[in-house]
Design a protein around this motif. Structure first.
Motif, PDB file in Angstrom:
ATOM      1  N   GLU A 119     -60.632   4.231  40.756  1.00  0.00           N
ATOM      2  CA  GLU A 119     -60.885   3.474  39.646  1.00  0.00           C
ATOM      3  C   GLU A 119     -59.376   3.247  39.424  1.00  0.00           C
ATOM      4  OE1 GLU A 119     -62.671   1.875  35.929  1.00  0.00           O
ATOM      5  OE2 GLU A 119     -63.259   2.325  37.660  1.00  0.00           O
ATOM      6  N   GLU A 120     -58.593   3.838  39.084  1.00  0.00           N
ATOM      7  CA  GLU A 120     -56.974   3.955  39.196  1.00  0.00           C
ATOM      8  C   GLU A 120     -56.904   2.086  39.307  1.00  0.00           C
ATOM      9  OE1 GLU A 120     -57.896   6.238  40.482  1.00  0.00           O
ATOM     10  OE2 GLU A 120     -57.853   8.120  39.141  1.00  0.00           O
ATOM     11  N   ASP A 121     -56.576   1.940  40.520  1.00  0.00           N
ATOM     12  CA  ASP A 121     -56.688   0.564  41.337  1.00  0.00           C
ATOM     13  C   ASP A 121     -57.214  -0.244  40.566  1.00  0.00           C
ATOM     14  OD1 ASP A 121     -55.016   1.628  43.515  1.00  0.00           O
ATOM     15  OD2 ASP A 121     -56.152   1.790  44.744  1.00  0.00           O
ATOM     16  N   ALA A 122     -58.419  -0.291  40.166  1.00  0.00           N
ATOM     17  CA  ALA A 122     -58.834  -1.518  39.074  1.00  0.00           C
ATOM     18  C   ALA A 122     -57.990  -1.573  38.112  1.00  0.00           C
ATOM     19  CB  ALA A 122     -60.093  -0.673  39.308  1.00  0.00           C
ATOM     20  N   ILE A 123     -57.650  -0.514  37.502  1.00  0.00           N
ATOM     21  CA  ILE A 123     -57.127  -0.306  35.940  1.00  0.00           C
ATOM     22  C   ILE A 123     -55.401  -1.330  36.408  1.00  0.00           C
ATOM     23  CG2 ILE A 123     -56.120   0.606  34.845  1.00  0.00           C
ATOM     24  CD1 ILE A 123     -58.238   2.645  34.472  1.00  0.00           C
ATOM     25  N   VAL A 124     -54.742  -0.812  37.477  1.00  0.00           N
ATOM     26  CA  VAL A 124     -53.703  -1.353  37.462  1.00  0.00           C
ATOM     27  C   VAL A 124     -53.963  -3.425  38.169  1.00  0.00           C
ATOM     28  CG1 VAL A 124     -51.683  -1.492  39.414  1.00  0.00           C
ATOM     29  CG2 VAL A 124     -53.273   0.349  38.652  1.00  0.00           C
ATOM     30  N   PHE A 125     -55.344  -3.399  38.811  1.00  0.00           N
ATOM     31  CA  PHE A 125     -54.976  -4.790  39.039  1.00  0.00           C
ATOM     32  C   PHE A 125     -55.787  -5.468  37.839  1.00  0.00           C
ATOM     33  CE2 PHE A 125     -55.266  -3.876  42.953  1.00  0.00           C
ATOM     34  CZ  PHE A 125     -54.254  -4.436  43.731  1.00  0.00           C
ATOM     35  N   ARG A 126     -56.371  -4.797  36.963  1.00  0.00           N
ATOM     36  CA  ARG A 126     -56.960  -5.630  35.247  1.00  0.00           C
ATOM     37  C   ARG A 126     -56.056  -6.209  35.033  1.00  0.00           C
ATOM     38  NH1 ARG A 126     -60.766  -1.500  33.695  1.00  0.00           N
ATOM     39  NH2 ARG A 126     -61.839  -2.491  35.459  1.00  0.00           N
ATOM     40  N   ILE A 127     -55.139  -4.746  34.962  1.00  0.00           N
ATOM     41  CA  ILE A 127     -53.856  -5.176  33.275  1.00  0.00           C
ATOM     42  C   ILE A 127     -52.761  -6.113  34.142  1.00  0.00           C
ATOM     43  CG2 ILE A 127     -51.498  -4.087  33.614  1.00  0.00           C
ATOM     44  CD1 ILE A 127     -53.207  -0.667  33.182  1.00  0.00           C
ATOM     45  N   SER A 128     -52.346  -6.940  35.449  1.00  0.00           N
ATOM     46  CA  SER A 128     -51.797  -7.471  36.208  1.00  0.00           C
ATOM     47  C   SER A 128     -52.539  -8.827  36.238  1.00  0.00           C
ATOM     48  CB  SER A 128     -51.434  -7.223  37.480  1.00  0.00           C
ATOM     49  OG  SER A 128     -51.101  -5.395  37.690  1.00  0.00           O
ATOM     50  N   LEU A 129     -54.024  -8.854  35.743  1.00  0.00           N
ATOM     51  CA  LEU A 129     -54.052  -9.859  35.824  1.00  0.00           C
ATOM     52  C   LEU A 129     -54.296 -10.085  34.521  1.00  0.00           C
ATOM     53  CD1 LEU A 129     -56.630 -12.394  36.623  1.00  0.00           C
ATOM     54  CD2 LEU A 129     -58.371 -11.144  35.947  1.00  0.00           C
ATOM     55  N   TRP A 130     -54.339  -9.317  33.235  1.00  0.00           N
ATOM     56  CA  TRP A 130     -53.923 -10.119  32.061  1.00  0.00           C
ATOM     57  C   TRP A 130     -52.521 -10.362  31.717  1.00  0.00           C
ATOM     58  CZ3 TRP A 130     -56.124  -4.755  29.779  1.00  0.00           C
ATOM     59  CH2 TRP A 130     -57.275  -4.511  29.771  1.00  0.00           C
ATOM     60  N   LEU A 131     -51.352  -9.958  32.527  1.00  0.00           N
ATOM     61  CA  LEU A 131     -50.172 -10.169  32.088  1.00  0.00           C
ATOM     62  C   LEU A 131     -49.980 -11.546  33.447  1.00  0.00           C
ATOM     63  CD1 LEU A 131     -47.957  -6.751  33.485  1.00  0.00           C
ATOM     64  CD2 LEU A 131     -48.371  -7.853  31.088  1.00  0.00           C
ATOM     65  N   CYS A 132     -50.387 -11.764  33.997  1.00  0.00           N
ATOM     66  CA  CYS A 132     -50.400 -12.829  35.228  1.00  0.00           C
ATOM     67  C   CYS A 132     -51.227 -14.102  34.017  1.00  0.00           C
ATOM     68  CB  CYS A 132     -51.099 -12.958  35.808  1.00  0.00           C
ATOM     69  SG  CYS A 132     -49.967 -11.862  38.156  1.00  0.00           S
ATOM     70  N   THR A 133     -51.913 -13.976  33.034  1.00  0.00           N
ATOM     71  CA  THR A 133     -53.271 -14.765  31.973  1.00  0.00           C
ATOM     72  C   THR A 133     -52.320 -15.141  31.082  1.00  0.00           C
ATOM     73  OG1 THR A 133     -55.148 -13.399  32.864  1.00  0.00           O
ATOM     74  CG2 THR A 133     -54.911 -15.630  30.920  1.00  0.00           C
ATOM     75  N   PHE A 134     -51.106 -14.122  30.910  1.00  0.00           N
ATOM     76  CA  PHE A 134     -50.703 -14.147  29.175  1.00  0.00           C
ATOM     77  C   PHE A 134     -49.086 -15.104  29.960  1.00  0.00           C
ATOM     78  CE2 PHE A 134     -46.872 -13.002  26.595  1.00  0.00           C
ATOM     79  CZ  PHE A 134     -47.107 -13.051  25.234  1.00  0.00           C
ATOM     80  N   THR A 135     -48.788 -15.204  31.074  1.00  0.00           N
ATOM     81  CA  THR A 135     -47.307 -15.550  31.851  1.00  0.00           C
ATOM     82  C   THR A 135     -47.942 -17.292  31.433  1.00  0.00           C
ATOM     83  OG1 THR A 135     -46.649 -13.552  32.343  1.00  0.00           O
ATOM     84  CG2 THR A 135     -46.004 -15.275  33.145  1.00  0.00           C
ATOM     85  N   LEU A 136     -49.491 -17.260  31.822  1.00  0.00           N
ATOM     86  CA  LEU A 136     -49.691 -18.931  32.279  1.00  0.00           C
ATOM     87  C   LEU A 136     -49.876 -19.279  30.841  1.00  0.00           C
ATOM     88  CD1 LEU A 136     -50.906 -21.385  34.466  1.00  0.00           C
ATOM     89  CD2 LEU A 136     -52.665 -19.889  34.165  1.00  0.00           C
ATOM     90  N   ALA A 137     -50.593 -18.921  29.934  1.00  0.00           N
ATOM     91  CA  ALA A 137     -50.210 -19.201  28.809  1.00  0.00           C
ATOM     92  C   ALA A 137     -49.605 -19.461  27.963  1.00  0.00           C
ATOM     93  CB  ALA A 137     -51.449 -18.231  28.361  1.00  0.00           C
ATOM     94  N   VAL A 138     -48.207 -18.188  28.607  1.00  0.00           N
ATOM     95  CA  VAL A 138     -47.340 -19.223  27.807  1.00  0.00           C
ATOM     96  C   VAL A 138     -46.694 -20.640  28.362  1.00  0.00           C
ATOM     97  CG1 VAL A 138     -45.126 -18.279  27.279  1.00  0.00           C
ATOM     98  CG2 VAL A 138     -46.986 -16.684  27.377  1.00  0.00           C
ATOM     99  N   SER A 139     -46.537 -20.403  29.654  1.00  0.00           N
ATOM    100  CA  SER A 139     -45.938 -21.807  30.502  1.00  0.00           C
ATOM    101  C   SER A 139     -46.339 -22.552  30.188  1.00  0.00           C
ATOM    102  CB  SER A 139     -45.713 -21.434  31.659  1.00  0.00           C
ATOM    103  OG  SER A 139     -47.431 -21.144  32.979  1.00  0.00           O
ATOM    104  N   ALA A 140     -48.139 -23.199  30.082  1.00  0.00           N
ATOM    105  CA  ALA A 140     -48.682 -24.050  29.229  1.00  0.00           C
ATOM    106  C   ALA A 140     -48.312 -24.315  27.944  1.00  0.00           C
ATOM    107  CB  ALA A 140     -50.660 -23.409  29.531  1.00  0.00           C
ATOM    108  N   GLY A 141     -48.119 -23.191  26.731  1.00  0.00           N
ATOM    109  CA  GLY A 141     -47.955 -23.880  25.978  1.00  0.00           C
ATOM    110  C   GLY A 141     -46.422 -24.800  26.116  1.00  0.00           C
ATOM    111  N   ALA A 142     -45.323 -24.086  27.409  1.00  0.00           N
ATOM    112  CA  ALA A 142     -44.516 -24.678  26.611  1.00  0.00           C
ATOM    113  C   ALA A 142     -44.613 -26.152  27.763  1.00  0.00           C
ATOM    114  CB  ALA A 142     -43.014 -23.921  28.121  1.00  0.00           C
ATOM    115  N   VAL A 143     -44.990 -26.174  28.750  1.00  0.00           N
ATOM    116  CA  VAL A 143     -45.501 -27.598  29.516  1.00  0.00           C
ATOM    117  C   VAL A 143     -46.191 -28.545  27.702  1.00  0.00           C
ATOM    118  CG1 VAL A 143     -46.543 -28.665  30.568  1.00  0.00           C
ATOM    119  CG2 VAL A 143     -45.510 -26.950  31.213  1.00  0.00           C
ATOM    120  N   LEU A 144     -47.059 -27.766  27.008  1.00  0.00           N
ATOM    121  CA  LEU A 144     -47.835 -28.452  26.603  1.00  0.00           C
ATOM    122  C   LEU A 144     -47.332 -29.302  24.629  1.00  0.00           C
ATOM    123  CD1 LEU A 144     -51.567 -27.232  26.978  1.00  0.00           C
ATOM    124  CD2 LEU A 144     -50.657 -29.780  27.386  1.00  0.00           C
TER     125      LEU A 144
END
Length: 153
Positions: A55-80
């Protein structure tokens, strides 16, 4: 009469500020959801059961997915930022530029390295709360690397 003008000016300023916050929030929600859909589309389908040891590994990868999603959203905002600026007034463009600049720096220097180190590190030996220990280990690594960088400059 002058009090009515002051109240009207303050109300107008308040309504403009609320309008800007609502527009920024709606834009960010749209970018975040679209980034999440894109990342889930390109994520491998075999990640569901085989990759997680517990369960700890699943939580770690879920948090990393949220961080990557936030990063992609910010970069898309910069491009747009330029195409979106056609429909916005100068105060909205200025506020949006400030938010994009702030969050771009946060994602580049804090969230992306933290997400990578968060997935790659392991907790200390004998610890029960693995995620908290991973965060402590990352903080120690950042302090050490910051001290090394200061000495080299």
């Amino acid at each position: 009469m002058s009090e009515d003008v002051d109240v009207d000016l303050r109300e107008q300023t308040f309504h403009n500020a609320v309008r800007e916050v609502i527009i920024f929030l709606l834009l960010f929600i749209l970018l975040y959801v679209s980034s999440y859909v894109v990342l889930c589309y390109f994520k491998r389908k075999t990640d569901n059961d085989e990759m997680y040891a517990g369960e700890e590994d699943a939580i770690v990868f879920r948090i990393s997915l949220w961080l990557c999603t936030f990063t992609l959203a910010v970069s898309a905002g910069a491009v747009l930022l330029l195409p979106i600026s056609i429909w916005l007034n100068s105060s909205l463009i200025h506020g949006l530029w400030n938010h994009v600049f702030l969050f771009s720096n946060l994602t580049l220097f804090i969230f992306m390295p933290f997400g990578y180190l968060f997935t790659e590190s392991e907790g200390f030996v004998g610890s029960r709360k693995v995620i908290i220990q991973i965060v402590h280990r990352i903080r120690r690594f950042c302090r050490i690397s910051q001290g090394t960088f200061r000495e080299s400059v």
